[in-house]
Design a protein around this motif. Structure first.
Motif, mmCIF file in Angstrom:
data_model
loop_
_atom_site.group_PDB
_atom_site.id
_atom_site.type_symbol
_atom_site.label_atom_id
_atom_site.label_comp_id
_atom_site.label_asym_id
_atom_site.label_seq_id
_atom_site.Cartn_x
_atom_site.Cartn_y
_atom_site.Cartn_z
ATOM 1 N N ARG A 76 0.848 -1.128 0.017
ATOM 2 C CA ARG A 76 0.000 0.004 -0.028
ATOM 3 C C ARG A 76 0.697 1.235 0.138
ATOM 4 O O ARG A 76 0.354 2.238 -0.441
ATOM 5 C CB ARG A 76 -0.955 0.041 1.200
ATOM 6 C CG ARG A 76 -2.010 -0.905 0.996
ATOM 7 C CD ARG A 76 -3.069 -0.662 2.121
ATOM 8 N NE ARG A 76 -3.602 0.577 2.166
ATOM 9 C CZ ARG A 76 -4.634 0.967 1.477
ATOM 10 N NH1 ARG A 76 -5.339 0.044 0.930
ATOM 11 N NH2 ARG A 76 -5.122 2.026 1.829
ATOM 12 N N ARG A 77 1.901 1.172 0.396
ATOM 13 C CA ARG A 77 2.932 2.366 0.347
ATOM 14 C C ARG A 77 4.072 2.205 -0.776
ATOM 15 O O ARG A 77 4.956 3.121 -0.658
ATOM 16 C CB ARG A 77 3.727 2.470 1.809
ATOM 17 C CG ARG A 77 2.953 2.451 3.046
ATOM 18 C CD ARG A 77 1.988 3.254 3.271
ATOM 19 N NE ARG A 77 2.509 4.859 2.859
ATOM 20 C CZ ARG A 77 1.834 5.765 2.609
ATOM 21 N NH1 ARG A 77 0.642 5.851 2.141
ATOM 22 N NH2 ARG A 77 2.344 6.890 2.300
ATOM 23 N N GLY A 78 3.719 1.509 -1.759
ATOM 24 C CA GLY A 78 4.282 1.430 -2.921
ATOM 25 C C GLY A 78 5.624 0.427 -3.188
ATOM 26 O O GLY A 78 6.229 0.518 -4.150
ATOM 27 N N CYS A 79 5.682 -0.557 -2.420
ATOM 28 C CA CYS A 79 6.658 -1.474 -2.284
ATOM 29 C C CYS A 79 5.842 -2.639 -3.300
ATOM 30 O O CYS A 79 4.676 -2.969 -3.208
ATOM 31 C CB CYS A 79 6.876 -2.137 -0.975
ATOM 32 S SG CYS A 79 8.338 -1.739 -0.160
ATOM 33 N N ALA A 80 6.723 -3.074 -4.360
ATOM 34 C CA ALA A 80 6.610 -4.118 -5.113
ATOM 35 C C ALA A 80 7.009 -5.652 -4.566
ATOM 36 O O ALA A 80 7.895 -6.203 -4.872
ATOM 37 C CB ALA A 80 7.346 -4.248 -6.460
ATOM 38 N N VAL A 81 6.140 -5.891 -3.020
ATOM 39 C CA VAL A 81 6.576 -6.856 -2.387
ATOM 40 C C VAL A 81 5.299 -7.938 -2.785
ATOM 41 O O VAL A 81 4.306 -7.602 -2.115
ATOM 42 C CB VAL A 81 6.618 -6.738 -0.979
ATOM 43 C CG1 VAL A 81 7.168 -7.860 -0.336
ATOM 44 C CG2 VAL A 81 8.000 -5.872 -0.955
ATOM 45 N N GLU A 82 5.543 -8.815 -3.391
ATOM 46 C CA GLU A 82 4.128 -9.763 -3.649
ATOM 47 C C GLU A 82 4.104 -10.885 -2.459
ATOM 48 O O GLU A 82 3.019 -11.241 -2.054
ATOM 49 C CB GLU A 82 4.559 -10.711 -4.954
ATOM 50 C CG GLU A 82 4.346 -9.670 -6.158
ATOM 51 C CD GLU A 82 3.126 -8.880 -6.274
ATOM 52 O OE1 GLU A 82 2.031 -9.606 -6.063
ATOM 53 O OE2 GLU A 82 2.829 -7.548 -6.446
ATOM 54 N N GLN A 83 5.230 -11.310 -2.067
ATOM 55 C CA GLN A 83 5.245 -12.164 -0.891
ATOM 56 C C GLN A 83 6.046 -11.669 0.245
ATOM 57 O O GLN A 83 6.968 -11.016 0.394
ATOM 58 C CB GLN A 83 5.775 -13.655 -1.300
ATOM 59 C CG GLN A 83 4.935 -14.275 -2.426
ATOM 60 C CD GLN A 83 5.459 -15.509 -2.743
ATOM 61 O OE1 GLN A 83 6.616 -15.963 -2.950
ATOM 62 N NE2 GLN A 83 4.575 -16.368 -3.023
ATOM 63 N N ALA A 84 5.538 -12.212 1.740
ATOM 64 C CA ALA A 84 6.224 -11.924 2.811
ATOM 65 C C ALA A 84 7.489 -12.644 2.865
ATOM 66 O O ALA A 84 7.991 -13.678 1.869
ATOM 67 C CB ALA A 84 5.476 -12.178 3.801
ATOM 68 N N VAL A 85 8.399 -12.385 3.703
ATOM 69 C CA VAL A 85 9.727 -12.893 4.246
ATOM 70 C C VAL A 85 9.688 -13.471 5.488
ATOM 71 O O VAL A 85 10.152 -13.093 6.326
ATOM 72 C CB VAL A 85 10.973 -12.136 3.731
ATOM 73 C CG1 VAL A 85 12.125 -12.979 4.071
ATOM 74 C CG2 VAL A 85 10.829 -11.439 2.287
ATOM 75 N N PRO A 86 9.088 -14.651 5.635
ATOM 76 C CA PRO A 86 8.929 -15.334 7.189
ATOM 77 C C PRO A 86 10.241 -15.580 7.916
ATOM 78 O O PRO A 86 10.981 -16.140 6.986
ATOM 79 C CB PRO A 86 7.881 -16.547 6.847
ATOM 80 C CG PRO A 86 7.237 -16.464 5.522
ATOM 81 C CD PRO A 86 8.169 -15.708 4.666
ATOM 82 N N GLY A 87 10.227 -15.213 9.091
ATOM 83 C CA GLY A 87 11.382 -15.368 9.866
ATOM 84 C C GLY A 87 11.848 -16.704 9.923
ATOM 85 O O GLY A 87 12.935 -17.064 9.727
ATOM 86 N N VAL A 88 11.064 -17.756 9.952
ATOM 87 C CA VAL A 88 11.465 -19.316 9.852
ATOM 88 C C VAL A 88 12.132 -19.744 8.519
ATOM 89 O O VAL A 88 12.984 -20.294 8.479
ATOM 90 C CB VAL A 88 10.388 -20.074 10.380
ATOM 91 C CG1 VAL A 88 9.106 -20.050 9.327
ATOM 92 C CG2 VAL A 88 10.706 -21.407 10.674
ATOM 93 N N GLU A 89 11.561 -19.126 7.568
ATOM 94 C CA GLU A 89 12.371 -19.424 6.272
ATOM 95 C C GLU A 89 13.343 -18.702 5.975
ATOM 96 O O GLU A 89 14.292 -19.020 5.479
ATOM 97 C CB GLU A 89 11.048 -19.143 5.087
ATOM 98 C CG GLU A 89 9.639 -19.934 5.288
ATOM 99 C CD GLU A 89 8.962 -19.644 4.023
ATOM 100 O OE1 GLU A 89 8.953 -19.050 3.475
ATOM 101 O OE2 GLU A 89 7.602 -20.107 4.427
ATOM 102 N N LEU A 90 13.331 -17.648 6.451
ATOM 103 C CA LEU A 90 14.620 -16.451 6.271
ATOM 104 C C LEU A 90 15.876 -17.396 7.064
ATOM 105 O O LEU A 90 17.023 -17.688 6.740
ATOM 106 C CB LEU A 90 14.703 -15.292 6.714
ATOM 107 C CG LEU A 90 15.718 -14.209 6.797
ATOM 108 C CD1 LEU A 90 16.241 -14.157 5.195
ATOM 109 C CD2 LEU A 90 15.450 -12.962 7.231
ATOM 110 N N ALA A 91 15.542 -17.978 8.514
ATOM 111 C CA ALA A 91 16.471 -18.682 9.001
ATOM 112 C C ALA A 91 17.022 -19.756 8.363
ATOM 113 O O ALA A 91 18.188 -20.143 8.414
ATOM 114 C CB ALA A 91 15.909 -19.075 10.380
ATOM 115 N N GLY A 92 16.227 -20.429 7.644
ATOM 116 C CA GLY A 92 16.728 -21.798 6.896
ATOM 117 C C GLY A 92 17.614 -21.086 5.681
ATOM 118 O O GLY A 92 18.619 -21.660 5.409
#
Length: 241
Positions: A76-92
């Motif tokens: 909504r603030r202009g970011c072209a981010v289609e998907q989140a970056v979950p912490g558990v997946e980032l840790a992996g």
């Protein structure tokens, strides 16, 4: 790097691939340890009333949208981010980087035995991963020297810190100049998921932004924390930042 300001908290416009690339870049840069923050609606609302936490998030080297609610607000603030970056997946993904590059990973936080179980899970998934250490530690400032001394002796390249928000971000901010790691990622309850203590939502619920509902059904005590979500959604809709 492009970012969006959501109710006063900055979220970087990165998907998982870009987040992994940024973590690799930070691992290659000299200097003190840098914070990678996982930003969700609850942390945004907390930062609105906790200036110390807000400063820690503002000083992070990377702030990812952890969950559907944060990614929605960033879009909504202009970011072209289609998907989140979950912490558990980032840790992996951080563990995968460390295994591939022969870097040493340290796990800090969680209940007794949980960090060790999470480390074993990561090593099973990422053969060759070297665990520099794993311990519950303590987020209390009075315990910083003991915890930092253990980390210094272990010589990790990256740390996953699972004290929950805001304790993990404040701990990293306080100790960044004293620990040898180049990256520290605040990962909240990730160790519980990796260790199998708490199950994750089914993939179909995660893809539809319903992981919060699964957590609430499994852990009704979260209702008090999640009470801020309707207020968060309304503030985002009304925001003109």
């Amino acid at each position: 790097m492009e970012s969006a300001l959501v109710l006063g908290v900055r979220i970087d416009c990165v998907d998982m691939a870009r987040a992994v690339s940024e973590v690799e870049r930070l691992l290659d840069e000299p200097g003190p340890c840098r914070l990678v923050a996982t930003v969700n609606p609850e942390s945004i609302m907390r930062a609105r009333r906790d200036r110390g936490f807000a400063r820690a998030l503002d000083g992070a080297a990377l702030r990812v949208a952890d969950g559907w609610g944060a990614a929605w607000a960033a879009r909504r603030r202009g970011c072209a981010v289609e998907q989140a970056v979950p912490g558990v997946e980032l840790a992996g993904e951080v563990a995968a980087i460390c295994a591939r590059r022969r870097l040493r990973l340290y796990l800090l936080g969680g209940a007794a035995g949980v960090a060790a179980a999470a480390a074993a899970s990561l090593q099973s998934t990422h053969p060759g991963l070297e665990i520099a250490g794993c311990e519950p530690g303590s987020p209390e400032p009075a315990d910083d020297k003991r915890v930092v001394d253990a980390i210094v002796a272990a010589r990790p390249d990256a740390i996953l810190v699972a004290y929950g928000q805001p304790a993990q971000e404040l701990w990293i901010q306080r100790n960044a100049g004293r620990i040898p790691a180049r990256v520290a990622v605040g990962v909240g309850g990730t160790f519980d998921y990796l260790a199998g203590v708490v199950p994750r939502a089914p993939a179909w619920m995660r893809s539809r932004g319903l992981e919060w509902l699964f957590r609430l059904l499994r852990q009704p005590w979260r209702a008090r924390r999640m009470a801020v979500l309707p207020v968060y959604a309304l503030l985002v809709l009304l925001s003109r930042e």
